[in-house]
Motif scaffolding. Structure first.
Motif, mmCIF file in Angstrom:
data_model
loop_
_atom_site.group_PDB
_atom_site.id
_atom_site.type_symbol
_atom_site.label_atom_id
_atom_site.label_comp_id
_atom_site.label_asym_id
_atom_site.label_seq_id
_atom_site.Cartn_x
_atom_site.Cartn_y
_atom_site.Cartn_z
ATOM 1 N N PRO A 133 0.805 -1.228 0.000
ATOM 2 C CA PRO A 133 0.000 0.000 0.000
ATOM 3 C C PRO A 133 0.834 1.273 0.000
ATOM 4 O O PRO A 133 0.420 2.290 -0.561
ATOM 5 C CB PRO A 133 -0.849 -0.120 1.276
ATOM 6 C CG PRO A 133 -0.151 -1.114 2.116
ATOM 7 C CD PRO A 133 0.520 -2.063 1.175
ATOM 8 N N ALA A 134 2.026 1.237 0.607
ATOM 9 C CA ALA A 134 2.892 2.414 0.554
ATOM 10 C C ALA A 134 3.334 2.696 -0.881
ATOM 11 O O ALA A 134 3.338 3.848 -1.338
ATOM 12 C CB ALA A 134 4.106 2.204 1.461
ATOM 13 N N ALA A 182 4.744 3.949 7.126
ATOM 14 C CA ALA A 182 5.339 2.741 6.554
ATOM 15 C C ALA A 182 6.818 2.564 6.871
ATOM 16 O O ALA A 182 7.382 1.535 6.488
ATOM 17 C CB ALA A 182 5.158 2.745 5.028
ATOM 18 N N ALA A 183 7.465 3.509 7.534
ATOM 19 C CA ALA A 183 8.912 3.410 7.768
ATOM 20 C C ALA A 183 9.221 3.865 9.188
ATOM 21 O O ALA A 183 8.452 4.623 9.793
ATOM 22 C CB ALA A 183 9.676 4.269 6.757
ATOM 23 N N LEU A 205 -3.093 -1.594 -7.207
ATOM 24 C CA LEU A 205 -2.370 -2.192 -6.077
ATOM 25 C C LEU A 205 -3.139 -2.013 -4.769
ATOM 26 O O LEU A 205 -3.170 -2.923 -3.925
ATOM 27 C CB LEU A 205 -0.983 -1.566 -5.966
ATOM 28 C CG LEU A 205 0.036 -1.951 -7.045
ATOM 29 C CD1 LEU A 205 1.336 -1.209 -6.835
ATOM 30 C CD2 LEU A 205 0.277 -3.454 -7.048
ATOM 31 N N LEU A 206 -3.768 -0.838 -4.590
ATOM 32 C CA LEU A 206 -4.569 -0.637 -3.390
ATOM 33 C C LEU A 206 -5.750 -1.601 -3.334
ATOM 34 O O LEU A 206 -6.088 -2.152 -2.278
ATOM 35 C CB LEU A 206 -5.070 0.808 -3.331
ATOM 36 C CG LEU A 206 -4.082 1.865 -2.847
ATOM 37 C CD1 LEU A 206 -4.722 3.243 -2.898
ATOM 38 C CD2 LEU A 206 -3.602 1.563 -1.437
ATOM 39 N N ILE A 207 -6.395 -1.811 -4.478
ATOM 40 C CA ILE A 207 -7.534 -2.726 -4.518
ATOM 41 C C ILE A 207 -7.085 -4.150 -4.229
ATOM 42 O O ILE A 207 -7.730 -4.886 -3.465
ATOM 43 C CB ILE A 207 -8.224 -2.638 -5.894
ATOM 44 C CG1 ILE A 207 -8.816 -1.237 -6.091
ATOM 45 C CG2 ILE A 207 -9.332 -3.677 -6.014
ATOM 46 C CD1 ILE A 207 -9.336 -1.003 -7.488
ATOM 47 N N VAL A 208 -5.959 -4.567 -4.837
ATOM 48 C CA VAL A 208 -5.447 -5.919 -4.611
ATOM 49 C C VAL A 208 -5.096 -6.113 -3.137
ATOM 50 O O VAL A 208 -5.415 -7.144 -2.528
ATOM 51 C CB VAL A 208 -4.231 -6.183 -5.511
ATOM 52 C CG1 VAL A 208 -3.529 -7.472 -5.112
ATOM 53 C CG2 VAL A 208 -4.663 -6.256 -6.974
ATOM 54 N N ASP A 209 -4.446 -5.110 -2.544
ATOM 55 C CA ASP A 209 -4.095 -5.219 -1.130
ATOM 56 C C ASP A 209 -5.335 -5.280 -0.251
ATOM 57 O O ASP A 209 -5.372 -6.014 0.741
ATOM 58 C CB ASP A 209 -3.234 -4.010 -0.740
ATOM 59 C CG ASP A 209 -2.863 -4.019 0.730
ATOM 60 O OD1 ASP A 209 -1.993 -4.804 1.117
ATOM 61 O OD2 ASP A 209 -3.477 -3.244 1.491
#
Length: 496
Positions: free
Chosen positions: A64-65, A133-134, A184-188
């Motif tokens: 997501p990042a 995220a970090a 990618l957001l949807i997949v995550d």
């Protein structure tokens, strides 16, 4: 032989003539007020901002990042391409662009300002992502690298403004980056659920070395872009000057229709249209909206790509996703409501067709209602497939949501211009003009008919048939009351 005149004395002379009528401390007073406002708002909201940008521990995974980074980069690049980014003020565009002055020195101030804005926005996006995220120990180099990436994207936009082929490639790359981030957001959200990573991060020294190398690369690219800055075509600079001038006019006059009219004019002037008859089975105004819908396929693609937004907001309180469904339905219904705005301003077409205001508005409601229904249907289906909705026939709520969204879109189009003749409100922070506030709520206020949907999704209880019937009846009765209260069978004008 053309003699190049130094630009600095010319700018100083123009500046002196422009500020001669101002009070001596007006500029300093404006800067003081802006700084004080930022300080007061920051003191009031610093805790909320810390929760948004700087949580105590990382709570976001790598996927997501990366997706949010791609989304931010894509939209930032598209925004810079839409604005210019190399531009001039209107006086400079009218009088200095063709004057015998250095073109590079003339354009450098706008490039510097755009670089500062791009670096600030990119650093803000990077701060929000890196804070989630970090580790906080790596935030400094990451934020610096994000600002450098923003400047790099600006340089790409500057080259695209100068080279026509580069503009096409850049726009396509920005769209692909935003689409990849959304996917990618949807997949995550649907399948993976990537947890926050705890290992495998680069060390602080390695990250700092990478940022320094990126700074050197951006510096070299900046030198090349500045060297070729004078080769930017005049028509691109004038187009960017018109865009920035319209944005400032909108901000100064608080009239959003300036921007919407500019976008509509540019969209239709770049298209080659052929005369087509509307379908004979549809009412005449509905057929006109149908033809406009066929000619606005790019907007439909963007609306389709935006249908997962309520799904991505399910991590927030449930009522936020419910409001996103209704707002998305209203925005989708506004695809063809420019015709309603035209009819409200000049009802000559309605007079020629012999239609009353009630007949016209009834015909104009069909296409926005269908678009709002389709958008909300896809959004609710995605939310139910992801398991974010309890048991029940939730996709059936798209029928009343379509009615409410289409009605809100049409009401928004009938709002017309901002009324600056309304009485202002005196507050401790200064005078607030009520005209822009009334204009901002004209349209979204009709979404109050969707309160049962917001309550149903917000409570997280299964959808019952009673609630579904009540929401449908409320939407239909509200639409009928709106038609009866704002139109007249004996009146042609859409505005009373």
């Amino acid at each position: 032989m053309t003699v190049i005149v130094p630009l600095r004395p010319v700018r100083r002379w123009i500046h002196q003539r422009q500020v001669s009528h101002r009070e001596r401390g007006a500029t300093l007073g404006n800067l003081y007020f802006a700084a004080l406002l930022i300080a007061v708002v920051g003191a009031m909201t610093h805790r909320q901002l810390a929760k948004i940008f700087w949580p105590p521990a990382p709570d976001l995974g790598v996927l997501p990042a990366l997706a949010l980074g791609l989304l931010g980069a894509g939209f930032l690049l598209k925004t810079m391409r839409a604005v210019g980014p190399v531009t001039l003020g209107r006086p400079a565009a009218y009088f200095l662009l063709t004057a015998p002055v250095s073109r590079r020195r003339l354009l450098l101030p706008s490039l510097r300002l755009a670089a500062l804005a791009a670096a600030f926005v990119a650093a803000l996006i990077t701060t929000a992502i890196a804070g989630h995220a970090a580790p906080h120990s790596l935030a400094g180099p990451l934020i610096g690298g994000g600002a450098l990436i923003g400047i790099g994207l600006l340089l790409i936009a500057v080259v695209a403004q100068r080279v026509r082929l580069g503009a096409t490639v850049t726009d396509g790359a920005a769209t692909l980056a935003a689409a990849a981030g959304l996917i990618l957001l949807i997949v995550d959200n649907l399948a993976i659920g990537d947890p926050p990573a705890t290992g495998g991060r680069p060390s602080g020294s390695a990250l700092l070395t990478l940022v320094l190398a990126l700074a050197v690369a951006v510096g070299l690219a900046t030198a090349v872009v500045v060297r070729d800055l004078a080769r930017t075509p005049d028509d691109r600079i004038l187009e960017a000057a018109k865009t920035t001038g319209t944005i400032f006019d909108t901000a100064f006059g608080m009239e959003p229709s300036f921007i919407t009219d500019m976008v509509a004019r540019r969209y239709w002037t770049r298209r080659r249209l052929t005369s087509t008859r509307p379908p004979s089975r549809l009412p005449v105004l509905t057929g006109q909206d149908y033809l406009m819908l066929r000619r606005r396929l790019p907007r439909l693609v963007w609306l389709l790509a935006a249908t997962p937004i309520p799904l991505l907001l399910t991590a927030a309180p449930r009522w936020v996703a419910a409001i996103a469904v209704l707002l998305g339905a209203m925005i989708a219904g506004g695809t063809t409501t420019k015709t309603v705005n035209t009819d409200a301003g000049n009802p000559v077409l309605l007079r020629l067709l012999g239609l009353s205001s009630r007949q016209a508005l009834t015909q104009r409601l069909w296409i926005p209602g269908v678009l709002a229904f389709a958008w909300s249907l896809i959004a609710l289906v995605l939310m139910q497939l992801a398991g974010d909705l309890p048991a029940g026939p939730w996709p059936l709520l798209s029928i009343p949501a379509g009615v409410v969204g289409g009605l809100a879109a049409v009401r928004r189009a009938r709002a017309g211009f901002v009324r600056n003749d309304l009485l202002p409100l005196d507050t401790p922070m200064g005078t607030v003009s009520t005209g822009p506030l009334v204009y901002a709520f004209a349209g979204p206020d009709a979404l109050i008919l969707g309160i049962p949907t917001v309550i149903a999704i917000g409570q997280g209880t299964p959808l019952t048939l009673t609630l579904l019937l009540f929401q449908t009846a409320l939407a239909l009765v509200g639409a009928r009351a709106y038609l009866a209260g704002t139109t007249d069978p004996e009146r042609v004008e859409l505005q009373a």
